[in-house]
Scaffold this motif. Structure first.
Motif, short mmCIF file in Angstrom:
data_model
loop_
_atom_site.label_atom_id
_atom_site.label_comp_id
_atom_site.label_asym_id
_atom_site.label_seq_id
_atom_site.Cartn_x
_atom_site.Cartn_y
_atom_site.Cartn_z
N TRP A 9 42.49 38.96 -9.11
CA TRP A 9 41.97 40.04 -9.34
C TRP A 9 40.32 40.41 -9.17
O TRP A 9 39.81 41.20 -9.30
CB TRP A 9 41.58 40.26 -11.06
N ASP B 64 45.98 38.59 -12.34
CA ASP B 64 44.93 37.53 -11.97
C ASP B 64 45.67 36.32 -11.08
O ASP B 64 46.65 35.62 -11.31
CB ASP B 64 44.04 36.78 -12.52
N SER C 161 43.41 33.29 -9.70
CA SER C 161 42.90 31.32 -10.17
C SER C 161 42.53 31.50 -11.44
O SER C 161 43.22 30.74 -12.41
CB SER C 161 41.37 32.20 -10.31
N GLY C 162 42.93 32.87 -12.65
CA GLY C 162 42.91 32.89 -14.19
C GLY C 162 43.99 32.06 -14.51
O GLY C 162 44.36 31.33 -14.91
N PHE D 130 37.16 27.66 -11.81
CA PHE D 130 36.67 28.86 -10.80
C PHE D 130 35.40 30.11 -11.61
O PHE D 130 34.80 30.87 -10.80
CB PHE D 130 38.07 30.15 -10.70
N TYR E 124 40.13 41.43 -16.88
CA TYR E 124 40.91 40.60 -17.89
C TYR E 124 40.97 41.67 -19.50
O TYR E 124 42.03 41.37 -19.66
CB TYR E 124 39.78 39.17 -18.22
#
Lengths: 358, 396
Positions: A130, A139, A141-142, B22, B46
């Protein structure tokens, strides 16, 4: 338009100017290497020269502020020389063994773990998610951060039977060879794309869009007098190829998008030939910011492999030895209709013998 | 606008933790309005569990057809600073070696013209600058080239080749991966910068069959180092390894895929004619065992990820090729493949899919290679053979 000073087609800078003197002196004449401790190894030249490497994880997505810090560390400890690895680690190249501990401490103080060498989990190669990608089902990286926040002791230690390569891709494009990883974490779409019929005729070439579908599920259609397309739902396998060629065919879907987990792939030829990863878990929910279901599933797979595999045995080699029925049993994973291939060459994956363990 | 600070309650929750963050990286550049808006868009993703980026649009630098990937935000009204947020791919030096000065030069350019966010490196191997406005592309390109860097590939072009650390720091490198990668990249600059193929074409160079750049899975042409003669054995080091606790029988002989080794407790015997060069024994005992001296590479073609017709691993095309500097044989082979695939490949058909469609035998004939049994795992099992007489009759 022409600009006399314009420089083009020069290609990358020649690597030679970035090689430290010890490498130039021993280029192609290394005798052997030894892993000294997690994240630290020495290469010894036929000349007797020694080159020490300290490897640290990066999040791949890096601020220039961080790159400048790495440059400062390289100046402080390595006469300015460093490199990156194919799995997004940074490696500092030292000639003075006595500087290893101070460098390691500086890296840890900055928040960059040292490890990833030998029988460990190396950095997870991953995609944009994302943060930057158009077709991401989740996402990148998450999810990677959530998984490694949990599994990082296996990066910082060498406590596994063999190497464990985890890769993450946020859609079926699978940027980054997740299809040949010990554990592949893959974002999936599960809903037929919705179509913006007002926008489509203005921004997309309909013949290109139709031919982009691997299953031929997209047909031309006139909707409210406008030339557009329709999708045969039952033939859609949610690959998202149509969305890549036409942004009006929207594959991203908050309710339908999630994560699948695949196991047992490898690219190395050591012992067993390279193998694709195979489906272990068809769907887990997209649950930011910590993706607890995904983290739990990956951790469980690492644990069951660690407890059952023989020394040097990669995930896929272990599963091949015990057999898939046993794998599903001891990994405590449900086997579903989704685990049986129904794409091209599916028949090659059917069991066609009576070699069955009862 | 420049003073606004986006609230990121969800992202804040994953900012901490042991693994490099990150979120910390993004926040390190958040003094820029563009990065504030990036945090805003990411926080929204998110919350909503959906991405907000759009693909495409013809953006780039003058005279090039690739190297820049157009990226737009579908929330541009709300987050105008990332309305245009393009990716720039910059061709990395072979083996990803740098010095601090080169890295600082890259940072200075990106500090002045973009988001300050990068990937070190992208999946194919490039240095990636994430988040550039269209208006800044030319200035970035101008400064990059003046500093000795150039763009990487994108679209239906030769993509940026990459290679393992090779002879620079590995005793197993069976050819000079860094030189080969650099040579091929420099020799095919036009094919890299100006897309003219049916689809992408990736080169990856691995010095041995451990394949540290995953060439067999991730490239259209994998060049994997190997050797023809005997594994070099240091029997003294074998004895030391055994004494130090390595169970030679269990860890070496029993795991050898071709069963070509024998250990009598003192001496290792290898039947090299049976060895498949898998690297396992050498990996476990780097002091005692080394690849042979007659070195070269196996050339394999057609690897790819699933899109569109399913994933493929590369298949053997040349079992052993001497990798002499200049790489004339590899270049000749490459040009023959590009000519054939360029003419007959369908739009977005990778060379591996093309070979499956036309048949490996036809492909070999067209590029001028003789079939050899090293190219297959076993001969055909079906009897539907297209005998050549039939074809010739048709032709006449």
């Amino acid at each position: 338009m022409s600009n006399p000073e314009r420089i083009t087609d020069i290609g990358p800078p020649h690597y030679e100017k970035f090689l430290p003197p010890v490498i130039k002196d021993n280029y192609g004449k290394w005798a052997y290497h030894e892993v000294l401790k997690p994240g630290t190894m020495v290469h010894v030249g036929e000349s007797g020269d020694k080159l020490f490497t300290v490897r640290a994880a990066t999040p791949r997505l890096m601020a220039i502020a961080t790159i400048r810090k790495f440059a400062d560390l390289a100046d402080k400890y390595c006469d300015g020389y460093l490199r990156f690895t194919s799995r997004n680690n940074v490696e500092f190249l030292l000639t003075d063994e006595k500087k290893i501990d101070a460098l390691t401490k500086d890296l840890l103080d900055l928040g960059y773990l040292v490890g990833g060498i030998g029988n460990s989990i190396s950095n997870i190669v991953h995609t944009q998610g994302w943060v930057h990608c158009h077709s991401a089902a989740t996402d990148a990286s998450g999810v990677v951060k959530a998984i490694m926040d949990d599994l990082h002791p296996h990066f910082s230690n060498m406590d596994l039977p063999g190497k464990l390569r985890i890769a993450f891709a946020c859609c079926l494009n699978m940027c980054g060879a997740v299809h040949c990883s010990d554990i592949a974490v893959l974002g999936v779409h599960t809903k037929v794309p919705s179509i913006d019929h007002d926008e489509l005729p203005k921004v997309c070439e309909i013949p290109t869009l139709i031919s982009s579908c691997p299953t031929g599920a997209i047909r031309p259609a006139t909707v409210d007098g406008k030339k557009s397309v329709e999708i045969e739902g039952p033939n859609c396998m949610y690959c998202g190829n149509c969305y890549t060629v036409c942004p009006s065919v929207k594959i991203n879907n908050a309710e339908g998008d999630g994560i699948s987990i695949w196991v047992g792939g490898k690219v190395s030829n050591a012992r067993h030939e390279p193998m694709f990863s195979k489906l272990a878990i068809p769907f887990l929910p997209n649950n930011p910011p910590h993706w607890p279901e995904v983290v739990e599933a990956v951790a469980a797979l690492v644990k069951v492999w660690k407890e059952n595999a023989k020394k040097h045995e990669r995930m896929g080699e272990w599963i091949e030895r015990i057999g898939w029925p046993k794998f599903f049993e001891i990994a405590d994973l449900p086997f579903t209709r989704y685990h049986i291939d129904d794409f091209k060459h599916a028949g090659e994956t059917f069991k066609r013998s009576t070699h069955i363990k009862h | 606008m420049s003073d606004k600070k986006v609230a990121t309650p969800l992202l804040d929750k994953i900012e901490g933790g042991a693994w490099p963050s990150f979120i910390k990286e993004i926040k390190a550049e958040a003094h820029r309005p563009m990065v504030q808006d990036l945090l805003g868009v990411l926080e929204r993703s998110y919350e909503e569990r959906i991405g907000h980026w759009k693909h495409g649009g013809l953006v780039g630098v003058m005279g090039y057809g690739g190297g820049v990937i157009g990226r737009y935000c579908d929330l541009a009204d709300e987050f105008p600073e990332v309305g245009e947020f393009h990716t720039i791919r910059i061709n990395q030096p072979s083996g990803w070696f740098y010095n601090s000065e080169a890295l600082r030069t890259l940072c200075d350019i990106w500090d002045e013209h973009g988001s300050g966010l990068t990937n070190m490196h992208g999946s194919t191997g490039d240095i990636v600058f994430l988040g550039c406005r269209t208006s800044e592309l030319e200035p970035v390109f101008d400064k990059l080239t003046k500093a000795g860097f150039d763009l990487g590939g994108s679209g239906s072009a030769m993509r940026t080749p990459s290679c393992c650390v090779g002879p620079a720091r590995c005793e197993w490198a069976c050819y000079d991966t860094l030189d080969a990668c650099n040579d091929i990249t420099q020799s095919f600059q036009d094919e890299l910068h100006r897309p003219m193929f049916p689809y992408k074409y990736k080169f990856k160079f691995s010095g041995c069959s451990n394949d540290c750049v995953a060439s067999i899975a991730r490239s259209d042409c994998a060049v994997i180092g190997t050797w023809k003669d005997e594994i070099q054995i240091d029997q003294k080091e074998m004895a030391v390894a055994a004494k130090n606790g390595t169970d030679i029988q269990a860890e070496i002989c029993d795991l050898c895929p071709s069963g070509c080794m024998n250990w009598d407790g003192k001496k290792l015997d290898i039947n090299d004619a049976e060895c498949v060069k898998c690297m396992h024994c050498i990996n476990v005992l780097p002091k005692a065992l080394k690849p042979g001296k007659e070195r070269g590479a196996t050339i394999l073609v057609g690897g790819k990820a699933p899109i569109i017709g399913g994933a493929l691993l590369c298949a053997v095309l040349v079992p052993f090729l001497e990798m002499k500097k200049g790489y004339d044989d590899l270049k000749e082979l490459t040009e023959a493949i590009w000519d054939l695939w360029g003419e007959h490949g369908k739009n977005r058909e990778r060379v591996g899919e093309f070979i499956q469609r036309i048949g490996l035998s036809n492909f070999l004939e067209q590029i001028g290679l003789e079939p050899v049994p090293d190219m297959i795992s076993h001969p055909r099992t079906n009897p539907y053979i297209f005998f050549e007489d039939e074809l010739e009759d048709d032709d006449e």
